[in-house]
Design a protein around this motif. Structure first.
Motif, short mmCIF file in Angstrom:
data_model
loop_
_atom_site.label_atom_id
_atom_site.label_comp_id
_atom_site.label_asym_id
_atom_site.label_seq_id
_atom_site.Cartn_x
_atom_site.Cartn_y
_atom_site.Cartn_z
N GLU A 192 17.18 12.62 10.34
CA GLU A 192 16.78 11.28 10.88
C GLU A 192 16.50 11.37 12.48
OE1 GLU A 192 18.09 6.83 10.13
OE2 GLU A 192 19.58 8.27 10.88
N GLY A 193 17.36 12.06 12.87
CA GLY A 193 17.30 12.17 14.58
C GLY A 193 16.06 12.95 15.07
N ILE A 194 15.42 14.02 14.13
CA ILE A 194 14.12 14.58 14.38
C ILE A 194 13.00 13.57 13.92
CG2 ILE A 194 12.81 16.39 13.68
CD1 ILE A 194 15.38 18.09 13.07
N LEU A 195 13.33 13.01 12.88
CA LEU A 195 12.17 12.17 12.59
C LEU A 195 11.97 10.97 13.68
CD1 LEU A 195 12.97 11.64 9.01
CD2 LEU A 195 10.83 12.53 9.80
N ARG A 196 13.15 10.38 14.14
CA ARG A 196 12.98 9.58 15.08
C ARG A 196 12.39 10.11 16.59
NH1 ARG A 196 18.73 5.99 14.92
NH2 ARG A 196 18.28 4.81 13.16
N ARG A 197 12.58 11.33 17.01
CA ARG A 197 12.02 11.94 18.11
C ARG A 197 10.55 12.09 17.89
NH1 ARG A 197 17.30 13.26 18.17
NH2 ARG A 197 18.51 13.44 20.13
N GLN A 198 10.26 12.27 16.64
CA GLN A 198 8.95 12.43 16.51
C GLN A 198 8.07 10.98 16.25
OE1 GLN A 198 8.63 15.14 12.90
NE2 GLN A 198 9.13 16.75 14.29
N LYS A 199 8.74 9.99 16.18
CA LYS A 199 8.38 8.85 15.97
C LYS A 199 7.61 8.59 14.80
CE LYS A 199 7.80 7.83 20.98
NZ LYS A 199 8.95 7.39 21.02
N SER A 200 8.25 9.39 13.74
CA SER A 200 7.70 9.34 12.41
C SER A 200 8.23 7.85 11.74
CB SER A 200 8.08 10.48 11.66
OG SER A 200 7.82 10.30 10.25
N ASN A 201 7.25 7.49 10.80
CA ASN A 201 7.66 6.43 9.90
C ASN A 201 8.39 6.76 8.56
OD1 ASN A 201 6.15 4.59 11.46
ND2 ASN A 201 4.09 5.19 10.48
N VAL A 202 8.39 8.29 8.48
CA VAL A 202 9.42 8.42 7.48
C VAL A 202 10.94 8.00 7.38
CG1 VAL A 202 10.24 10.77 5.86
CG2 VAL A 202 7.74 10.25 6.81
N LYS A 203 11.61 7.60 6.44
CA LYS A 203 12.74 7.22 6.54
C LYS A 203 13.64 8.24 5.73
CE LYS A 203 11.58 2.41 7.53
NZ LYS A 203 10.19 2.76 7.35
N VAL A 204 15.02 8.20 5.92
CA VAL A 204 16.10 8.76 5.27
C VAL A 204 17.05 7.80 4.44
CG1 VAL A 204 15.99 10.81 6.75
CG2 VAL A 204 18.04 9.14 7.00
N MET A 205 17.41 8.18 3.38
CA MET A 205 18.43 7.19 2.57
C MET A 205 19.03 8.09 1.53
SD MET A 205 17.07 3.91 0.27
CE MET A 205 16.47 3.03 1.55
N HIS A 206 20.50 7.52 1.54
CA HIS A 206 21.28 8.24 0.69
C HIS A 206 21.07 8.09 -0.79
CE1 HIS A 206 24.94 9.17 -1.46
NE2 HIS A 206 25.23 10.14 -0.42
N ILE A 207 21.12 9.16 -1.67
CA ILE A 207 20.69 8.83 -3.08
C ILE A 207 21.47 7.82 -3.69
CG2 ILE A 207 22.50 10.42 -3.75
CD1 ILE A 207 20.56 11.56 -6.00
N ALA A 208 22.72 7.36 -3.19
CA ALA A 208 23.37 6.11 -3.89
C ALA A 208 22.42 4.66 -3.80
CB ALA A 208 24.58 6.05 -3.42
N GLU A 209 21.79 4.77 -2.39
CA GLU A 209 21.14 3.56 -2.12
C GLU A 209 20.02 3.42 -3.26
OE1 GLU A 209 20.79 2.59 2.56
OE2 GLU A 209 21.39 4.96 2.27
#
Length: 244
Positions: A222-239
């Motif tokens: 997620e930290g890498i995605l945010r630095r890249q300004k990506s729209n891809v999100k992370v989500m734990h499998i329970a969610e």
């Protein structure tokens, strides 16, 4: 059965929604869940840094908090594996040894103990599944790709029960994300490059979300995605399994 819910400290501090989703999911499946309020860190960061002798207070507290339950469920592969393999208590040695046999990561609890065959969940998105190293090689949640053996994936088994979800293929299905606990501090450049490679694999195959059973790995990506300004999100499998 009565289950003690162990919530890792980084989930508690940074991703409480994953802990809440775990509780709600278990209760929806008819499990009686108790959250011992005095619980704290499992001790893994100290042990992985070579200071396992400093974890005794953590081990004693875990043993005293969770010994009475039929099972202990942890929404984190790395924390679950650490407790399974390393929990010990000078105060309560027998209780600690017995408790180690009752600890389950959430996915393996759902597949191996509850034997879930149907989930009332809906998540209409393209999802990439990250196989964390602790879950893969320690808990055997999925088959290691280098083995000449029939493939299986307990996370994907559950995710395939979710209505509307599209699990995307990856070029390297079980490559490490580079987090590695304290490794990402000691070897920052290597860790970041591994994380960028892992994220790029998901992005190149059209993932809208990256999920997995270890939020530590997801936090790193997620930290890498945010630095890249990506729209891809992370989500734990329970969610995702708890999505209605």
């Amino acid at each position: 059965m009565t289950v003690g819910l162990f919530i890792p400290c980084y989930v508690d501090q940074f991703y409480p929604q994953a802990g809440i989703a775990t509780l709600q999911l278990l209760e929806r499946l008819g499990v009686d869940v108790v959250y011992p309020p005095k619980q704290t860190c499992c001790g893994q960061p100290m042990a992985n840094s070579g200071f396992s002798h400093l974890t005794q207070d953590c081990d004693d507290l875990i043993t005293e908090s969770f010994a009475e339950f039929d099972y202990v469920v942890v929404p984190s592969g790395s924390c679950a594996l650490h407790i399974k393999d390393h929990l010990h208590s000078d105060k309560h040695p027998d209780d600690a040894r017995h408790l180690r046999t009752k600890v389950y990561e959430l996915v393996e609890f759902l597949t191996d103990i509850l034997k879930v065959k149907d989930l009332k969940a809906r998540f209409p998105h393209k999802v990439g599944v990250h196989q964390s190293c602790h879950g893969l090689r320690g808990l055997h949640l999925s088959q290691m790709s280098e083995l000449v053996a029939p493939p299986f994936s307990k996370p994907e088994q559950l995710l395939n029960m979710v209505e509307g979800i599209e699990l995307i293929p990856l070029s390297r299905v079980d490559e490490c994300c580079g987090f590695g606990g304290t490794f990402c501090v000691a070897e920052e450049a290597v860790s970041a490059k591994m994380g960028k490679d892992r994220v790029a694999d998901h992005i190149s195959h059209g993932a809208e979300y990256i999920t997995g059973a270890d939020l530590s790995c997801l936090m790193h990506m997620e930290g890498i995605l945010r630095r890249q300004k990506s729209n891809v999100k992370v989500m734990h499998i329970a969610e995702i399994l708890n999505s209605l």
